[in-house]
Design an enzyme around this catalytic site. Structure first.
Site, PDB file in Angstrom:
ATOM      1  N   PHE A  14      72.938 -21.147  47.548  1.00 54.27           N
ATOM      2  CA  PHE A  14      73.764 -21.799  48.344  1.00 54.27           C
ATOM      3  C   PHE A  14      73.081 -21.583  49.858  1.00 54.27           C
ATOM      4  CE2 PHE A  14      77.891 -22.642  50.708  1.00 54.27           C
ATOM      5  CZ  PHE A  14      78.294 -23.306  49.826  1.00 54.27           C
ATOM      6  N   ILE A 130      63.339 -39.489  49.263  1.00 56.79           N
ATOM      7  CA  ILE A 130      62.523 -40.620  48.689  1.00 56.79           C
ATOM      8  C   ILE A 130      62.478 -40.693  47.108  1.00 56.79           C
ATOM      9  CG2 ILE A 130      60.450 -42.082  49.187  1.00 56.79           C
ATOM     10  CD1 ILE A 130      59.638 -40.307  51.223  1.00 56.79           C
ATOM     11  N   ASP A 195      52.471 -26.086  48.350  1.00 59.73           N
ATOM     12  CA  ASP A 195      53.905 -26.910  48.036  1.00 59.73           C
ATOM     13  C   ASP A 195      53.448 -28.341  47.772  1.00 59.73           C
ATOM     14  OD1 ASP A 195      56.867 -27.151  48.259  1.00 59.73           O
ATOM     15  OD2 ASP A 195      56.131 -28.455  49.865  1.00 59.73           O
ATOM     16  N   LYS A 199      53.849 -30.459  44.297  1.00 54.59           N
ATOM     17  CA  LYS A 199      54.371 -32.007  44.296  1.00 54.59           C
ATOM     18  C   LYS A 199      53.576 -32.977  43.500  1.00 54.59           C
ATOM     19  CE  LYS A 199      57.376 -30.989  47.905  1.00 54.59           C
ATOM     20  NZ  LYS A 199      57.593 -30.707  49.602  1.00 54.59           N
TER      21      LYS A 199
END
Ligand code: HSE
Length: 415
Positions: A14, A130, A195, A199
């Site tokens: 959260f 996207i 990171d 991806k």
């Protein structure tokens, strides 16, 4: 799961994204969707939802037979692995945004989906708002897809833009990216390029059927870029961006890496600033297509999660077409790159590593060598990643065929 099925969601995490998703779902009544439980790590934190919703017992959601969808939005890849694999084994559909966990375990996650006949969707893991993954999977046929090149990390792009605009130092821009909720919990994953490599590893599976652990990719981030590099770039009419690139070579193999790159005015990626991401896809019939949008932040990422939830209702799942129904490609190490190496001390850069040196310049603070270098020179050792050295790829930097000229042999031909 059909369009009539109610999605009864167990949510993990959260933070910025989880709280945004909660807010969106509470205000979207048309989706036939309900968050029944939220698992969090720190019970003491104040939350923008009723206390009865929260638990710190992660098994409460996994053990609940009424929960048919698990949404995993934690920042912990180890916990995410347990949650996602257990949920799939228990027949629950899963939506996750955890790119590190997905990239590192993709092969196993694909097997679990097939074995337990449940979907795992993760559009939010790459470029937030996207829709790149679903387009690569559904729209682009393997043979037609020439290349993908993109700015896929919002934090580094934000930092580079703020520095180029003269608004911040590196440290200030990084702190601002963290405060805005763009950066990873461990921001070294952003600035060291990990990171973006995660991806790229996910893109490779959907674009070319290549399953490559991110550590198999050549990557670096923006930490070693020097002020003098921006000046060098500006003098040549360029800006610097961290670009993830994959290109199908003439031999059918795929060149893939994540490196800083010079981008000029003609390049669509030059227009991508701040936390925006941009991806240029080149295919033989459509030529170039450019996707641009917010690549980080609560609501942009929640919008991708929402789209995956909606896709679950019409039983969408990734088919991994390029991997399962055609000959998957493999990664290549046999190509050259046109690069600029920037460094402060001559001993850090041995010019013999270049197949050809094209240009050389030096100032009091920095030297720049431009030339052609074989990819394996970069793969085999880390000399170009050491502190004080930076590497920047030129536009169109992949050189497939190159005949190195051995100047010394030619100069000393006996007559
Ligand atoms: N830290 C990531 C980024 C978040 O800056 O792009 C979105 O994946």
């Amino acid at each position: 799961m059909s369009s009539q099925t109610k999605l009864n969601i167990g949510l993990y995490g959260f933070g910025v994204v989880g709280a945004s998703l909660y807010e969106v779902l509470t205000h979207t009544t048309t989706l036939n969707t309900r968050i029944s439980k939220v698992c969090i790590r720190h019970a003491e934190k104040e939350r923008s939802a009723p206390a009865a919703l929260f638990t710190t017992d992660r098994n409460l959601i996994l053990d609940d037979p009424d929960i048919n969808v698990v949404v995993e939005l934690t920042s912990d890849p180890v916990a995410a692995y347990y949650i996602v694999t257990t949920a799939l084994r228990r027949g629950k559909a899963v939506v996750s945004a955890n790119k590190k966990m997905i990239a590192e375990h993709l092969e196993e996650l694909i097997d679990l989906q097939l074995q337990y006949k449940v979907p795992l969707l993760y559009e939010a893991s790459c470029c937030a708002s996207i829709p790149v993954i679903r387009n690569l999977e559904e729209y682009y046929d393997n043979d037609l897809l020439h290349s993908i090149s993109g700015i896929v990390n919002g934090s580094t792009n934000y930092i580079l833009t703020r520095i180029a605009e003269g608004r911040n130092t590196y440290e200030e821009a990084l702190a601002a990216a963290q405060a805005a909720g763009f950066a990873e919990a461990d921001p070294s994953l952003d600035v060291q390029g990990t990171d973006a490599a995660n991806k790229m590893s996910i893109f490779l599976a959907h674009a070319y059927g290549v399953l490559a652990h991110p550590e198999k990719l050549l990557y670096t981030g923006i930490v070693n870029l020097h002020k003098a590099d921006s000046i060098f770039a500006r003098e040549k009419g360029y800006e610097i961006r961290l670009v993830a690139q994959a290109r199908k070579l003439k031999d059918g193999k795929v060149a893939a890496f994540v490196l800083p790159q010079f981008v000029g005015n003609g390049n669509m990626l030059c227009e991508v600033k701040h936390e925006y991401n941009g991806v240029v896809i080149e295919s033989s019939l459509a030529d170039k297509q450019f996707f641009c949008g917010k690549g980080a932040g609560g609501f942009p990422t929640a919008s991708a999660v929402l789209s995956d939830l909606s896709a679950l209702r019409y039983e969408y799942r990734y088919e991994y077409k390029k991997l399962r129904y055609s000959d998957p490609s493999e990664l290549s190490s046999d190509f050259y790159l046109r690069v600029c190496i920037s460094f402060k001390s001559l001993i850090q850069v041995v010019h013999e590593r270049f197949a050809r040196v094209e240009e050389w310049s030096s100032s009091d603070t920095r030297c720049h060598i431009t030339g052609i270098i074989h990819y394996s020179q970069l793969q085999e050792s880390n000399w170009w990643k050491q502190p004080g050295v930076s590497l920047i790829v030129y536009p169109g930097g992949i050189v497939e065929h190159f005949l190195p000229v051995h100047i010394f042999e030619e100069e000393f031909v006996e007559v």
